[in-house]
Design a protein around this motif. Structure first.
Motif, PDB file in Angstrom:
ATOM      1  N   VAL A  41       0.840  -1.201   0.000  1.00  0.00           N
ATOM      2  CA  VAL A  41       0.000   0.000   0.000  1.00  0.00           C
ATOM      3  C   VAL A  41       0.873   1.248   0.000  1.00  0.00           C
ATOM      4  O   VAL A  41       2.028   1.208   0.433  1.00  0.00           O
ATOM      5  CB  VAL A  41      -0.943   0.039   1.222  1.00  0.00           C
ATOM      6  CG1 VAL A  41      -1.904  -1.139   1.179  1.00  0.00           C
ATOM      7  CG2 VAL A  41      -0.173   0.034   2.523  1.00  0.00           C
TER       8      VAL A  41
ATOM      9  N   GLU B  81       2.480   4.529   1.248  1.00  0.00           N
ATOM     10  CA  GLU B  81       2.848   4.886   2.619  1.00  0.00           C
ATOM     11  C   GLU B  81       2.225   6.206   3.009  1.00  0.00           C
ATOM     12  O   GLU B  81       2.324   7.191   2.278  1.00  0.00           O
ATOM     13  CB  GLU B  81       4.373   4.953   2.730  1.00  0.00           C
ATOM     14  CG  GLU B  81       5.012   3.585   2.569  1.00  0.00           C
ATOM     15  CD  GLU B  81       6.529   3.646   2.645  1.00  0.00           C
ATOM     16  OE1 GLU B  81       7.067   4.756   2.824  1.00  0.00           O
ATOM     17  OE2 GLU B  81       7.150   2.582   2.527  1.00  0.00           O
ATOM     18  N   GLY B  82       1.579   6.215   4.188  1.00  0.00           N
ATOM     19  CA  GLY B  82       0.968   7.454   4.675  1.00  0.00           C
ATOM     20  C   GLY B  82       1.344   7.669   6.119  1.00  0.00           C
ATOM     21  O   GLY B  82       2.347   7.130   6.591  1.00  0.00           O
ATOM     22  N   VAL B  83       0.531   8.444   6.853  1.00  0.00           N
ATOM     23  CA  VAL B  83       0.847   8.679   8.263  1.00  0.00           C
ATOM     24  C   VAL B  83       0.087   7.743   9.185  1.00  0.00           C
ATOM     25  O   VAL B  83       0.232   7.770  10.389  1.00  0.00           O
ATOM     26  CB  VAL B  83       0.572  10.145   8.662  1.00  0.00           C
ATOM     27  CG1 VAL B  83       1.414  11.082   7.839  1.00  0.00           C
ATOM     28  CG2 VAL B  83      -0.901  10.463   8.530  1.00  0.00           C
ATOM     29  N   LYS B  84      -0.759   6.919   8.620  1.00  0.00           N
ATOM     30  CA  LYS B  84      -1.483   5.933   9.420  1.00  0.00           C
ATOM     31  C   LYS B  84      -1.361   4.586   8.719  1.00  0.00           C
ATOM     32  O   LYS B  84      -1.132   4.520   7.521  1.00  0.00           O
ATOM     33  CB  LYS B  84      -2.968   6.314   9.491  1.00  0.00           C
ATOM     34  CG  LYS B  84      -3.268   7.489  10.389  1.00  0.00           C
ATOM     35  CD  LYS B  84      -4.795   7.651  10.481  1.00  0.00           C
ATOM     36  CE  LYS B  84      -5.252   8.538  11.595  1.00  0.00           C
ATOM     37  NZ  LYS B  84      -4.951   9.933  11.485  1.00  0.00           N
ATOM     38  N   LEU B  85      -1.578   3.524   9.492  1.00  0.00           N
ATOM     39  CA  LEU B  85      -1.585   2.189   8.904  1.00  0.00           C
ATOM     40  C   LEU B  85      -2.861   1.982   8.114  1.00  0.00           C
ATOM     41  O   LEU B  85      -3.903   2.538   8.441  1.00  0.00           O
ATOM     42  CB  LEU B  85      -1.519   1.122  10.000  1.00  0.00           C
ATOM     43  CG  LEU B  85      -0.201   1.004  10.752  1.00  0.00           C
ATOM     44  CD1 LEU B  85      -0.292  -0.105  11.790  1.00  0.00           C
ATOM     45  CD2 LEU B  85       0.944   0.724   9.787  1.00  0.00           C
ATOM     46  N   ASP B  86      -2.760   1.186   7.066  1.00  0.00           N
ATOM     47  CA  ASP B  86      -3.932   0.891   6.261  1.00  0.00           C
ATOM     48  C   ASP B  86      -4.297  -0.581   6.388  1.00  0.00           C
ATOM     49  O   ASP B  86      -3.442  -1.460   6.255  1.00  0.00           O
ATOM     50  CB  ASP B  86      -3.667   1.241   4.795  1.00  0.00           C
ATOM     51  CG  ASP B  86      -4.891   1.022   3.945  1.00  0.00           C
ATOM     52  OD1 ASP B  86      -5.004  -0.064   3.345  1.00  0.00           O
ATOM     53  OD2 ASP B  86      -5.753   1.916   3.908  1.00  0.00           O
TER      54      ASP B  86
ATOM     55  N   GLY C  41      -3.313  -3.468   3.949  1.00  0.00           N
ATOM     56  CA  GLY C  41      -1.938  -3.934   3.957  1.00  0.00           C
ATOM     57  C   GLY C  41      -1.735  -5.144   4.850  1.00  0.00           C
ATOM     58  O   GLY C  41      -0.658  -5.727   4.895  1.00  0.00           O
ATOM     59  N   PHE C  42      -2.750  -5.519   5.587  1.00  0.00           N
ATOM     60  CA  PHE C  42      -2.651  -6.677   6.478  1.00  0.00           C
ATOM     61  C   PHE C  42      -3.504  -7.842   6.019  1.00  0.00           C
ATOM     62  O   PHE C  42      -3.419  -8.925   6.586  1.00  0.00           O
ATOM     63  CB  PHE C  42      -3.113  -6.294   7.885  1.00  0.00           C
ATOM     64  CG  PHE C  42      -2.212  -5.302   8.541  1.00  0.00           C
ATOM     65  CD1 PHE C  42      -2.561  -3.959   8.575  1.00  0.00           C
ATOM     66  CD2 PHE C  42      -1.020  -5.695   9.112  1.00  0.00           C
ATOM     67  CE1 PHE C  42      -1.729  -3.033   9.181  1.00  0.00           C
ATOM     68  CE2 PHE C  42      -0.187  -4.770   9.712  1.00  0.00           C
ATOM     69  CZ  PHE C  42      -0.540  -3.443   9.744  1.00  0.00           C
TER      70      PHE C  42
ATOM     71  N   ILE D  58      -2.414  13.902   7.112  1.00  0.00           N
ATOM     72  CA  ILE D  58      -2.448  14.816   8.254  1.00  0.00           C
ATOM     73  C   ILE D  58      -2.039  14.071   9.508  1.00  0.00           C
ATOM     74  O   ILE D  58      -2.695  13.109   9.917  1.00  0.00           O
ATOM     75  CB  ILE D  58      -3.854  15.411   8.448  1.00  0.00           C
ATOM     76  CG1 ILE D  58      -4.301  16.139   7.169  1.00  0.00           C
ATOM     77  CG2 ILE D  58      -3.888  16.351   9.640  1.00  0.00           C
ATOM     78  CD1 ILE D  58      -5.728  16.633   7.246  1.00  0.00           C
ATOM     79  N   GLU D  59      -0.949  14.527  10.118  1.00  0.00           N
ATOM     80  CA  GLU D  59      -0.489  13.853  11.341  1.00  0.00           C
ATOM     81  C   GLU D  59      -1.360  14.227  12.520  1.00  0.00           C
ATOM     82  O   GLU D  59      -1.984  15.263  12.546  1.00  0.00           O
ATOM     83  CB  GLU D  59       0.964  14.259  11.628  1.00  0.00           C
ATOM     84  CG  GLU D  59       1.942  13.610  10.671  1.00  0.00           C
ATOM     85  CD  GLU D  59       3.365  13.665  11.192  1.00  0.00           C
ATOM     86  OE1 GLU D  59       3.543  13.947  12.392  1.00  0.00           O
ATOM     87  OE2 GLU D  59       4.277  13.417  10.393  1.00  0.00           O
ATOM     88  N   GLY D  60      -1.359  13.382  13.518  1.00  0.00           N
ATOM     89  CA  GLY D  60      -2.140  13.685  14.722  1.00  0.00           C
ATOM     90  C   GLY D  60      -2.920  12.461  15.144  1.00  0.00           C
ATOM     91  O   GLY D  60      -3.286  11.623  14.325  1.00  0.00           O
ATOM     92  N   THR D  61      -3.158  12.349  16.438  1.00  0.00           N
ATOM     93  CA  THR D  61      -3.820  11.127  16.903  1.00  0.00           C
ATOM     94  C   THR D  61      -5.326  11.222  16.877  1.00  0.00           C
ATOM     95  O   THR D  61      -6.016  10.243  17.050  1.00  0.00           O
ATOM     96  CB  THR D  61      -3.401  10.793  18.348  1.00  0.00           C
ATOM     97  OG1 THR D  61      -3.616  11.950  19.137  1.00  0.00           O
ATOM     98  CG2 THR D  61      -1.946  10.384  18.408  1.00  0.00           C
TER      99      THR D  61
END
Lengths: 1026, 242
Positions: A820, A822-827, A830-831, A937-940
């Motif tokens: 997948v 690559e971004g700032v969160k897991l997708d 991809g699993f 967008i980074e951030g939790t």
């Protein structure tokens, strides 16, 4: 010369150095699945907690071992599974709470009580145990630790129930259990039933002795040996303290002391006039108090009384019900059931000494706790210690198991259930004490069950109605005698035929609406063994448990419906060859078997009608030996099969229907298996504790071994196929694959067990099962399984296990997930790889530098109704989405790579203003495109960003997880996303071709190396495609 | 018959029960089997890299450790790199967990950091228990997946207990179970070791598996190990905000 001699000698003795024997440990990979139930739980015999941290407590059970909790009962774990599962007494050393003593052998002497193997001690909170003595006592009822010195411990052992023995009395150790002496012994018929150490003066000991005996047809409690004793010198000398007791002869006596006023004790003394007594002077004189029913009823079985830790006049009497007195025993009131019904028959109670509102009660139906001094109770619903007598199965998918429980009725449950087999999956189909339960295989709504006394019922699942279908004697016939555990057995070849046994064999072809008497009295009909109305000794106790001279086992031959074998509890082994017209008693042909030995089970062989296996059980005459026999000539002669490798008296023998040499025997102390027709035996221990295995079945479709255990519920060992194949030749191989039952291509229906307010038994796996054998445990090298499609592409891999012996590994049948962007969160995608397509695959087992391979077939379950065309559409759609994710990943990779290289070269040439300017333009162009491709967008916080990657994943998730055709909306969305992807790729190509070219020109102008655009090969290499 | 007699005696003694083994014998044989205590003491730092497996998912990892307890582990999934580090000097453990979208470093809580405080980044507990003043006891034999093992219990002063299972034939450490006590609970973890190889004079496992209920939950597969390479301490220090 010497060497020649050694070889010669060995050859003479037939001894071979290299022969590999199958051991219990080598079967360790095939763990039994304990499926419960905890819904009605089981019989509890002992409870003790860590006084200063009551979150930690231990529960001892009648046949299900010891369970420990460290979080006040949220989770219980079994901590005694290597040892005898019947607990008589349990005590925590309060000075060192990691030290716990367990005395095995329940001492509530009911007819079905188990036996113990001695006294055990742990010093690490139950992780490891050591036997410390009293091996032959068979029953231990109380352990008392000297509060001033924990190395001084007193143990009350009533001793053997079924025979005379010197192994009974009050035992004492002064060295923490290393050595023992018997300090109070009356005679070989009398044991010690209770002991108390004065909490304020360790020299003062109170103990009660008890004369008692059980036979197969009677019980006697009481005699000259029974008495109440006191010592003031720590057990060296004793005097009787029965001043005030009513009755010449005493039976069982139970004791309690007030911890705050230690001269106040209470005793319930069994006699012809059983009563509660109280003393205020340390036992010198007793005053009779209550004789209420709950106080005096069944003293041999209810031998518990306790004083509140704070109030010396508050007494608890857990017995049939829980009674509470607040006036020193004058009167009792029943505890209320405000919180809901509490199971009757109580044998254990713990009162929190630091908070006397808090009680934990052990009943014949589980453990309850109260926080208001016993007014309301809540049950712990996560203790799967039910005591099954028998187990049956049906042929549904998944199949259901059926069985009856001591004290807890009759139940059935599926062998697989979403989220595991939970409390809610168990359905009740009968009350009372349950024994045999048989589903009607010709009518899926009907279940036959019984409650004690031969009360056979026909239950209809649809209407929830039960019909009593017990046969009655004909005019002139004597009363029908039913065993406590009367056999209900169906014909193996005609599901419409059921059998029921009294002293006659009954057969019905119409669901019990009428019975045909198919035999004369098949028992010895010995009148001396039919005096149950006199049974009980000092307290008459005729519950039906002692009924004797009855039929106990019935087995119709699967090869000849006219051949019916019947075994009785008084030792007759009868056979008819003409459907019941004539019978012959074969028991005298069984050499080496004591006369009149109870027949516990019969298994007529499916291979040959003249072959049958029989177990005999003589424990009720004090003989604990396992008796297992086989005949191959219809009962004329018998061969003994039990060896010293089998422990415990035998309940059931079962021959495997596929491998005639494979035999199983269930005894009071576990499950045993033979691979050589009974010449040698090993105990099957993989997640099967040494619990009483009362029944064994083998499912004809799934090849599961199904155990009805008397203390750990139903245990299933999935798929005997690999075990069946364990020949001598296989054992010598370094590594080899073993066969399994078919596994199907599926995403799975049932999932893992997830406890949700109760116990959840695990499901069997739905992944592809690969079984293999390793001659040695692997220490060097990796063990791995790789899977290849028929074109030689590697589609999957999974780590293997490295056990010596049998191994089992499962494969989820999924290909590798897509790469997948690559971004700032897991997708998620991809699993999650797609399910492999149907077809032939190669499975390679790699062990270090050696490998073997086998072909495996992946196929959807033929029972599945999804049309092939729909599956094909699903597979095609998944492929599309898969490629889209990978194409997007490739695009993102190229953009990222170019940006990183450009950033690097511009960062190393900061003085080059032109380059810096060009880089900023290039960087912006790439970023603008990249942020449309994937969440950036980074951030939790939940940003809810949905870019192209996330939107493809959403549809991918829908389609890949369902085994059928995609919806039209999904298909339409894919078209939309495909177009967007193509647009993005065009924009990306433009950047690579135009904007990068400009940047590269600037680079060349500064004599710097150009940035290449990575190709697919570079992408594969970076993401390590394989 | 006379000639056969001595043989009978030989076989009788051969078949007799083995003498009881002691804790010290087991530990000494174990240390010898893994290359000797001194070979291990010589090592100041280690860098390992390889794959982390969870079920059928595989991710690359790389870890550096340095005496007296520095550690930094990195695992990369879908291009995002997780970092777990411990600074032995300041006794601060910290991590960066980017999978939910944030690359902010955060300090570990008490439960997460407890395992690092022992400082055992190179040797195992059996090699150092004596000098640490911990109690050890030989419990007895047990079975581990078909082989006989010796079980040794180690008790730390704060109440934590660990069990170590040593192969009775090769003297290698095959399994460790640890019980770590916290105020409100006890956490149990089980680890198995395999694929033993000799490198740099020591014998170490190249496969380390985390187990639960006898089944593998995750696996560390080491592909490469380097010893005593130069390491900057900044790698381990908690990155303060600028």
């Amino acid at each position: 010369m010497k060497q020649l001699f050694i070889l010669f000698f060995c050859a003479l003795s037939g001894f071979s150095f290299s022969q590999t024997k199958l051991t219990s440990a080598m079967l360790g990979a095939y763990t039994g699945r304990q499926i419960g139930s905890a819904e009605m739980s089981g019989r509890i015999t002992a409870i003790d907690a860590v006084d200063n941290n009551s979150r930690i407590f231990y529960v001892g059970t009648a046949g299900g071992g010891v369970w420990k909790t460290t979080n006040a009962g949220s989770v219980f774990k079994p901590v005694f599974d290597k040892y005898c599962q019947s607990v008589g007494a349990l005590v925590v050393d309060q000075k060192n709470p990691e030290v716990v003593w367990v005395g095995t052998g329940e001492s509530n002497m009911r007819n079905s009580v188990s036996i113990g193997t001695g006294l055990y001690k742990t010093v690490d909170g139950g992780r490891n145990w050591r036997k410390v003595g009293l091996d032959s006592t068979e029953h231990i009822s109380k352990i008392a630790i000297d509060p001033s010195n924990p190395d001084v411990v007193y143990v009350a052992a009533p001793g053997p129930l079924w025979s005379n023995s010197k192994h009974r009395g009050l035992y004492k150790t002064t060295d923490g259990g290393n050595s023992w002496s018997k300090i109070l012994f009356v005679d070989a018929k009398t044991g010690c039933a209770d002991v108390i150490v004065d909490p304020k003066n360790s020299n003062i000991i109170y103990a009660s002795t008890w004369e008692f005996r059980r036979t197969p047809w009677s019980f006697s409690s009481g005699g000259k040996g029974s008495g109440l004793f006191k010592s003031v010198d720590a057990g060296k000398t004793w005097k009787k303290i029965q001043n005030g007791f009513d009755g010449q002869e005493l039976g069982r006596i139970c004791l309690a002391i007030s911890p705050v006023e230690t001269n106040k004790l209470y005793a319930i003394a069994e006699s012809k006039n059983t009563a509660l007594y109280a003393t205020k002077d340390g036992g010198e004189s007793w005053v009779k108090k209550s004789t209420g029913m709950n106080v005096t009823w069944r003293p041999f079985y209810f031998s518990l009384i306790m004083v509140d830790p704070v109030d010396p006049n508050r007494i608890y009497r857990p017995a049939l019900n829980l009674s509470i007195s607040t006036d020193g025993g004058e009167s009792f009131k029943e505890a209320s059931f405000e919180g809901g019904w509490v199971h009757s028959d109580h044998h254990a109670l713990w009162i929190n000494p630091n908070n006397n509102n808090h009680l934990i009660l052990g009943t014949d139906g589980g453990v309850y706790f109260s926080l208001d001094k016993g007014n309301s109770w809540t049950m712990y619903k996560n203790l799967p210690v039910s005591q099954f007598y028998h187990v049956s199965y049906d042929l549904q998918t998944p199949y259901n198991v059926y069985g009856g429980l001591q004290d807890n009725g009759s139940w059935f449950a599926p062998s697989q259930s979403p989220g595991g087999i939970q409390n809610k999956d168990w359905t009740n189909c009968g009350g009372g004490d349950g024994f045999w339960v048989q589903p009607d295989l010709s009518d899926p709504d009907i279940i036959y069950s019984e409650w004690q006394g031969g009360n056979i019922q026909r239950y209809n699942k649809k209407t929830n109605q039960s019909k009593g279908i017990k046969p009655y004697p004909l005019p002139g016939e004597p009363k029908l005698r039913f065993n406590w555990n009367a056999p209900i057995v169906t014909s193996p070849t005609n599901p419409k035929i059921i059998y029921f046994g009294a002293q006659y064999l009954y057969r019905s072809g119409n669901k019990g609406d009428s019975w045909e008497k198919t035999s004369p009295d098949l028992t010895t009909n010995n009148p001396l063994k039919q005096q149950q109305e006199k049974s009980g000794g000092l307290s008459v106790d005729n519950s039906g448990a002692e009924n004797h001279c009855t039929i106990f086992a019935i087995c119709e031959s699967p090869l000849d419906a006219n051949m019916i074998w019947v075994g009785t509890d008084d030792g007759n082994l009868q056979l008819t060859k003409d459907g019941g017209k004539s019978w012959s008693n074969l028991s005298r042909n069984v050499k080496g078997l004591p006369l009149n030995t109870w027949v516990s089970s019969i298994d007529a062989s499916p291979f040959d009608k003249n072959t049958a296996f029989v177990t005999f059980d003589n424990h009720a005459m004090g003989d604990m030996k396992p008796y297992v026999y086989v005949t191959r000539d219809a009962g004329k002669s018998w061969q003994a099969l039990a060896t010293k490798d089998i422990q415990g008296y035998a309940h059931k023998v079962k021959q495997d229907p596929v491998n005639a040499d494979l035999l199983f025997v269930g005894t009071e102390l576990g499950l045993y298996m033979s691979m050589d027709a009974g010449k040698s035996w090993i105990r099957y221990s993989a997640n099967v504790p040494p619990v009483a295995v009362r029944d064994i079945q083998i499912h004809p479709v799934t090849h599961d071994l199904i155990l009805g255990t008397h203390g750990r519920g139903i245990i299933i060992i999935d798929d005997l196929t690999p075990v069946r194949s364990m020949s001598k030749e296989v054992l010598e191989k370094e590594m080899s694959f073993l066969p399994s039952r078919p596994s199907f291509l599926t995403t799975g229906m049932y999932g893992s067990a997830f406890p949700n307010g109760g116990y959840a038994g695990p499901n069997s796996t739905e992944e592809y099962v690969i079984n293999y054998y390793l001659k040695n445990r692997i220490l060097k090298g990796e063990v791995r399984l790789d899977f290849y499609d028929d074109k030689g592409n590697k589609v999957g891999s999974t780590p293997g296990t490295k056990r010596k012996g049998l191994n089992q590994v499962t494969w989820d049948m999924r290909r590798k997930p897509p790469r997948v962007a690559e971004g700032v969160k897991l997708d998620f995608s991809g699993f999650f790889g797609p399910l492999c397509n149907e077809g032939t695959y190669t499975c390679k087992l790699i062990v270090g530098d050696k490998e073997i391979e086998q072909k495996i077939e992946l196929k959807f379950n033929p029972r599945d109704i999804t049309p092939r065309s729909e599956r094909e559409l699903q597979a095609k759609t998944v492929e599309e989405l898969f490629s889209m994710q990978e194409d997007l990943a490739f695009l993102a990779f190229r953009l990222k790579s170019v940006k990183e290289q450009a950033a690097s070269v511009s960062g190393s040439n900061k003085e080059n203003k032109a380059l810096q300017g060009q880089y900023r333009i290039l960087e912006k162009k790439i970023n603008d495109l990249y942020t449309t491709l994937v969440a950036s967008i980074e951030g939790t916080n939940i940003t809810g960003e949905e870019k192209l990657r996330e939107r493809i994943s959403e549809v991918y998730g829908d389609v890949v997880g369902f085994e059928g055709k995609p919806t039209q909306s999904q298909i339409d969305m894919i078209s939309t996303l495909k177009k967007e992807l193509q647009d993005a790729e065009k924009k990306g190509n433009d950047i690579m071709e135009k904007d990068l070219a400009v940047f590269n020109k600037t680079l060349s102008g500064s004599k710097l190396e150009n940035i290449p655009v990575p190709d697919r090969a570079a992408f594969d290499k970076k993401t390590k495609k394989n | 018959m006379k000639r056969l007699l001595p043989l009978v005696l030989v076989l009788f003694f051969l078949s007799g029960t083995a003498p009881a083994i002691t804790l010290d014998e087991i530990i000494s044989n174990h240390l010898k089997a893994i290359g000797g205590k001194d070979s291990w003491k010589k090592i100041q730092s280690m860098k390992t890299s390889g794959k982390n497996l969870f079920g059928s998912f595989e991710f690359p990892f790389s870890q550096v450790v340095k005496r007296p307890g520095y550690s930094r582990l990195e695992v990369t999934i879908q291009g995002l790199t997780m970092v777990q580090a411990y600074d032995a000097k300041s006794q601060v453990g910290w991590m960066i967990n980017p999978f939910q979208g944030s690359k902010e470093p955060r300090k570990m809580n008490e439960e997460q950091v407890k395992g690092f405080k022992d400082g055992l980044v190179i040797e195992n507990e059996l090699a150092v228990y004596k000098e640490k003043g911990w109690k050890a006891e030989y419990i007895g034999t047990d079975d581990l997946e078909g082989v006989e093992v010796y079980q040794i219990m180690i008790m730390k002063p704060d109440g934590d207990i660990s069990y170590h299972f040593i192969d009775s034939e090769t003297w290698l450490l095959l399994k460790t179970t640890s019980m770590v006590k916290f105020e409100d609970k006890e956490v149990e973890s089980e680890t198995q070791y395999s694929d033993f190889r000799t490198v740099n004079g020591i014998v170490m496992p190249f496969i380390i598996e985390s187990m639960s209920g006898g089944k593998m939950v995750s696996q560390v597969k080491i592909d490469n190990v380097e010893f005593d390479i130069p390491l900057e301490e900044e790698k381990f220090v908690f990155p303060e905000k600028k």
